[in-house]
Design a protein around this motif. Sequence first.
Motif, PDB file in Angstrom:
ATOM      1  N   ASP A  23       0.814  -1.218   0.000  1.00 30.18           N
ATOM      2  CA  ASP A  23       0.000   0.000   0.000  1.00 30.18           C
ATOM      3  C   ASP A  23       0.848   1.270   0.000  1.00 30.18           C
ATOM      4  OD1 ASP A  23      -2.287  -1.533   0.055  1.00 30.18           O
ATOM      5  OD2 ASP A  23      -2.473  -1.479   2.244  1.00 30.18           O
ATOM      6  N   MET A  24       2.160   1.121   0.071  1.00 36.86           N
ATOM      7  CA  MET A  24       3.038   2.292   0.083  1.00 36.86           C
ATOM      8  C   MET A  24       3.249   2.806  -1.337  1.00 36.86           C
ATOM      9  SD  MET A  24       3.998   2.975   3.243  1.00 36.86           S
ATOM     10  CE  MET A  24       5.615   3.741   3.238  1.00 36.86           C
ATOM     11  N   SER A  25       3.219   4.122  -1.495  1.00 37.33           N
ATOM     12  CA  SER A  25       3.399   4.726  -2.820  1.00 37.33           C
ATOM     13  C   SER A  25       4.845   5.167  -2.996  1.00 37.33           C
ATOM     14  CB  SER A  25       2.465   5.923  -2.986  1.00 37.33           C
ATOM     15  OG  SER A  25       2.713   6.875  -1.965  1.00 37.33           O
ATOM     16  N   GLY A  26       5.749   4.210  -3.047  1.00 38.98           N
ATOM     17  CA  GLY A  26       7.161   4.516  -3.210  1.00 38.98           C
ATOM     18  C   GLY A  26       7.969   3.237  -3.277  1.00 38.98           C
ATOM     19  N   ARG A  27       9.276   3.394  -3.439  1.00 41.50           N
ATOM     20  CA  ARG A  27      10.164   2.249  -3.548  1.00 41.50           C
ATOM     21  C   ARG A  27      11.466   2.537  -2.803  1.00 41.50           C
ATOM     22  NH1 ARG A  27       6.029   0.753  -4.996  1.00 41.50           N
ATOM     23  NH2 ARG A  27       5.417  -0.449  -6.846  1.00 41.50           N
ATOM     24  N   VAL A  28      12.153   1.461  -2.415  1.00 36.15           N
ATOM     25  CA  VAL A  28      13.467   1.591  -1.791  1.00 36.15           C
ATOM     26  C   VAL A  28      14.517   1.626  -2.898  1.00 36.15           C
ATOM     27  CG1 VAL A  28      15.151   0.530  -0.259  1.00 36.15           C
ATOM     28  CG2 VAL A  28      12.710   0.404   0.288  1.00 36.15           C
ATOM     29  N   VAL A  29      15.361   2.654  -2.897  1.00 36.65           N
ATOM     30  CA  VAL A  29      16.371   2.841  -3.940  1.00 36.65           C
ATOM     31  C   VAL A  29      17.751   2.902  -3.295  1.00 36.65           C
ATOM     32  CG1 VAL A  29      17.208   4.367  -5.771  1.00 36.65           C
ATOM     33  CG2 VAL A  29      14.744   4.069  -5.414  1.00 36.65           C
ATOM     34  N   SER A  30      18.709   2.219  -3.905  1.00 39.87           N
ATOM     35  CA  SER A  30      20.095   2.255  -3.456  1.00 39.87           C
ATOM     36  C   SER A  30      20.818   3.390  -4.174  1.00 39.87           C
ATOM     37  CB  SER A  30      20.779   0.918  -3.756  1.00 39.87           C
ATOM     38  OG  SER A  30      22.134   0.947  -3.363  1.00 39.87           O
ATOM     39  N   VAL A  31      21.477   4.245  -3.403  1.00 46.33           N
ATOM     40  CA  VAL A  31      22.145   5.425  -3.961  1.00 46.33           C
ATOM     41  C   VAL A  31      23.623   5.392  -3.588  1.00 46.33           C
ATOM     42  CG1 VAL A  31      22.254   7.946  -3.961  1.00 46.33           C
ATOM     43  CG2 VAL A  31      20.029   6.786  -3.802  1.00 46.33           C
ATOM     44  N   ASP A  32      24.497   5.391  -4.612  1.00 47.30           N
ATOM     45  CA  ASP A  32      25.935   5.484  -4.372  1.00 47.30           C
ATOM     46  C   ASP A  32      26.306   6.952  -4.193  1.00 47.30           C
ATOM     47  OD1 ASP A  32      26.269   2.785  -4.549  1.00 47.30           O
ATOM     48  OD2 ASP A  32      26.876   2.784  -6.655  1.00 47.30           O
ATOM     49  N   VAL A  33      26.889   7.257  -3.042  1.00 51.02           N
ATOM     50  CA  VAL A  33      27.252   8.634  -2.708  1.00 51.02           C
ATOM     51  C   VAL A  33      28.684   8.881  -3.163  1.00 51.02           C
ATOM     52  CG1 VAL A  33      27.426  10.332  -0.860  1.00 51.02           C
ATOM     53  CG2 VAL A  33      25.701   8.519  -0.740  1.00 51.02           C
ATOM     54  N   SER A  34      28.892   9.966  -3.904  1.00 54.15           N
ATOM     55  CA  SER A  34      30.203  10.226  -4.499  1.00 54.15           C
ATOM     56  C   SER A  34      31.202  10.793  -3.503  1.00 54.15           C
ATOM     57  CB  SER A  34      30.050  11.203  -5.676  1.00 54.15           C
ATOM     58  OG  SER A  34      29.089  10.733  -6.602  1.00 54.15           O
ATOM     59  N   SER A  35      30.741  11.604  -2.571  1.00 57.80           N
ATOM     60  CA  SER A  35      31.648  12.244  -1.617  1.00 57.80           C
ATOM     61  C   SER A  35      31.463  11.626  -0.239  1.00 57.80           C
ATOM     62  CB  SER A  35      31.378  13.752  -1.566  1.00 57.80           C
ATOM     63  OG  SER A  35      30.019  13.998  -1.257  1.00 57.80           O
ATOM     64  N   ALA A  36      32.291  12.072   0.695  1.00 57.42           N
ATOM     65  CA  ALA A  36      32.240  11.514   2.048  1.00 57.42           C
ATOM     66  C   ALA A  36      30.852  11.705   2.653  1.00 57.42           C
ATOM     67  CB  ALA A  36      33.292  12.179   2.924  1.00 57.42           C
ATOM     68  N   TRP A  60      21.599  15.502  -3.294  1.00 60.64           N
ATOM     69  CA  TRP A  60      21.892  16.484  -4.333  1.00 60.64           C
ATOM     70  C   TRP A  60      22.705  15.828  -5.446  1.00 60.64           C
ATOM     71  CZ3 TRP A  60      20.603  21.812  -4.065  1.00 60.64           C
ATOM     72  CH2 TRP A  60      19.964  22.195  -2.874  1.00 60.64           C
ATOM     73  N   ALA A  61      22.460  16.254  -6.690  1.00 63.15           N
ATOM     74  CA  ALA A  61      23.165  15.700  -7.847  1.00 63.15           C
ATOM     75  C   ALA A  61      23.765  16.825  -8.680  1.00 63.15           C
ATOM     76  CB  ALA A  61      22.216  14.867  -8.701  1.00 63.15           C
ATOM     77  N   THR A  62      25.030  16.634  -9.080  1.00 58.70           N
ATOM     78  CA  THR A  62      25.727  17.589  -9.948  1.00 58.70           C
ATOM     79  C   THR A  62      26.200  16.849 -11.192  1.00 58.70           C
ATOM     80  OG1 THR A  62      26.516  18.781  -7.989  1.00 58.70           O
ATOM     81  CG2 THR A  62      27.592  19.276 -10.089  1.00 58.70           C
ATOM     82  N   ASP A  63      25.949  17.426 -12.359  1.00 58.92           N
ATOM     83  CA  ASP A  63      26.347  16.788 -13.615  1.00 58.92           C
ATOM     84  C   ASP A  63      27.866  16.830 -13.744  1.00 58.92           C
ATOM     85  OD1 ASP A  63      26.625  15.736 -16.110  1.00 58.92           O
ATOM     86  OD2 ASP A  63      25.235  17.118 -17.101  1.00 58.92           O
ATOM     87  N   ALA A  64      28.500  15.672 -13.580  1.00 61.30           N
ATOM     88  CA  ALA A  64      29.963  15.607 -13.630  1.00 61.30           C
ATOM     89  C   ALA A  64      30.495  15.693 -15.054  1.00 61.30           C
ATOM     90  CB  ALA A  64      30.438  14.307 -12.979  1.00 61.30           C
ATOM     91  N   HIS A  84      26.060  11.320 -12.409  1.00 61.33           N
ATOM     92  CA  HIS A  84      26.069  12.562 -11.641  1.00 61.33           C
ATOM     93  C   HIS A  84      26.835  12.372 -10.325  1.00 61.33           C
ATOM     94  CE1 HIS A  84      23.204  14.020 -14.520  1.00 61.33           C
ATOM     95  NE2 HIS A  84      22.978  15.135 -13.846  1.00 61.33           N
ATOM     96  N   HIS A  85      27.439  13.463  -9.885  1.00 61.47           N
ATOM     97  CA  HIS A  85      28.113  13.467  -8.580  1.00 61.47           C
ATOM     98  C   HIS A  85      27.029  13.603  -7.505  1.00 61.47           C
ATOM     99  CE1 HIS A  85      31.596  14.278  -5.909  1.00 61.47           C
ATOM    100  NE2 HIS A  85      30.689  14.936  -5.217  1.00 61.47           N
ATOM    101  N   ILE A  86      26.947  12.619  -6.624  1.00 66.34           N
ATOM    102  CA  ILE A  86      25.876  12.569  -5.626  1.00 66.34           C
ATOM    103  C   ILE A  86      26.419  12.959  -4.255  1.00 66.34           C
ATOM    104  CG2 ILE A  86      24.130  11.146  -4.511  1.00 66.34           C
ATOM    105  CD1 ILE A  86      23.632  11.590  -7.484  1.00 66.34           C
ATOM    106  N   SER A  87      25.744  13.901  -3.625  1.00 65.37           N
ATOM    107  CA  SER A  87      26.098  14.330  -2.270  1.00 65.37           C
ATOM    108  C   SER A  87      24.870  14.204  -1.373  1.00 65.37           C
ATOM    109  CB  SER A  87      26.592  15.782  -2.265  1.00 65.37           C
ATOM    110  OG  SER A  87      27.730  15.934  -3.087  1.00 65.37           O
ATOM    111  N   VAL A  88      25.125  13.969  -0.093  1.00 59.97           N
ATOM    112  CA  VAL A  88      24.045  13.791   0.881  1.00 59.97           C
ATOM    113  C   VAL A  88      24.202  14.817   1.993  1.00 59.97           C
ATOM    114  CG1 VAL A  88      23.117  12.256   2.661  1.00 59.97           C
ATOM    115  CG2 VAL A  88      23.666  11.354   0.396  1.00 59.97           C
ATOM    116  N   VAL A  89      23.093  15.448   2.349  1.00 63.05           N
ATOM    117  CA  VAL A  89      23.075  16.447   3.418  1.00 63.05           C
ATOM    118  C   VAL A  89      22.066  15.997   4.469  1.00 63.05           C
ATOM    119  CG1 VAL A  89      22.631  18.855   4.012  1.00 63.05           C
ATOM    120  CG2 VAL A  89      23.664  18.284   1.798  1.00 63.05           C
ATOM    121  N   VAL A  90      22.471  16.019   5.732  1.00 59.30           N
ATOM    122  CA  VAL A  90      21.588  15.594   6.817  1.00 59.30           C
ATOM    123  C   VAL A  90      20.568  16.687   7.115  1.00 59.30           C
ATOM    124  CG1 VAL A  90      21.464  14.861   9.227  1.00 59.30           C
ATOM    125  CG2 VAL A  90      23.407  14.181   7.813  1.00 59.30           C
ATOM    126  N   VAL A  91      19.316  16.276   7.279  1.00 63.63           N
ATOM    127  CA  VAL A  91      18.256  17.201   7.671  1.00 63.63           C
ATOM    128  C   VAL A  91      18.104  17.132   9.186  1.00 63.63           C
ATOM    129  CG1 VAL A  91      15.810  17.773   7.479  1.00 63.63           C
ATOM    130  CG2 VAL A  91      17.053  16.876   5.486  1.00 63.63           C
TER     131      VAL A  91
END
Length: 229
Positions: A118-131, A145-149, A204-211
């Motif tokens: 019943d959930m409207s979404g999926r679990v996705v694996s994301v490779d993070v480019s930076s620390a 966040w994604a930056t076109d490398a 894309h260069h992938i970065s993660v920011v904590v909320v």
Amino acid sequence: MSHSSTPAAAPRARRLTRPRWRDPRLLIGAVLVLVSLVATTTLVRAVAETTRVWAAAENLVPGGELTADSFVPIEVKLPASEGEYISADSHIEPGTTVRAVVGAGELIPVSSLVALSDMSGRVVSVDVSSALPAAVASGSRVDVWATDARAAEVEAPDAILEGVDVLSVDRGGGDFTSPGAARIEVYVPDGRIGEVVRALATGHHISVVVVPDGRSADGADAEPTEVAP
């Protein structure tokens, strides 16, 4: 002239009478004692009464299937809201997840459970480019966040995901291409899956920011629960 004195009569002793059971004062006193005993017993019993419910053994995240290891039974005092939480006698059906993050140690509300189908979404694996920030762990909320490398000049990054919940974290230990890179699993709403997959597929260069949301990775900042000693 002589006067004769007559000795005064001694006062008669009053006889003690036994109290009668029909004496109103005795009956009122007995009733007051009985009422006091009943009230005290009821109060002590109410204070000592606890309920056995399920609490989260770890951070529970939307999209992650609940298992027997996801819960731990605890005794708590729930005088007014007992029905709002899952009894430890209840069985959780396979294929069940939570609608929102339930921190480790928190009680599990009945309303938080939902079937994965019943959930409207999926679990996705994301490779993070930076620390990856040290604060990121299961149950954290992050922006991706994604930056076109491939661009000749560095372009402004795009927020492809905002405020998503992290299911798991793999910091790699040097297994990934970029130093300090990691892999996270996040729950992605259906409307954003295409954009995320496209960014990953095009390098894309992938970065993660904590909320920051007041919830620590181990659930230590969760609302305290009155647990029975």
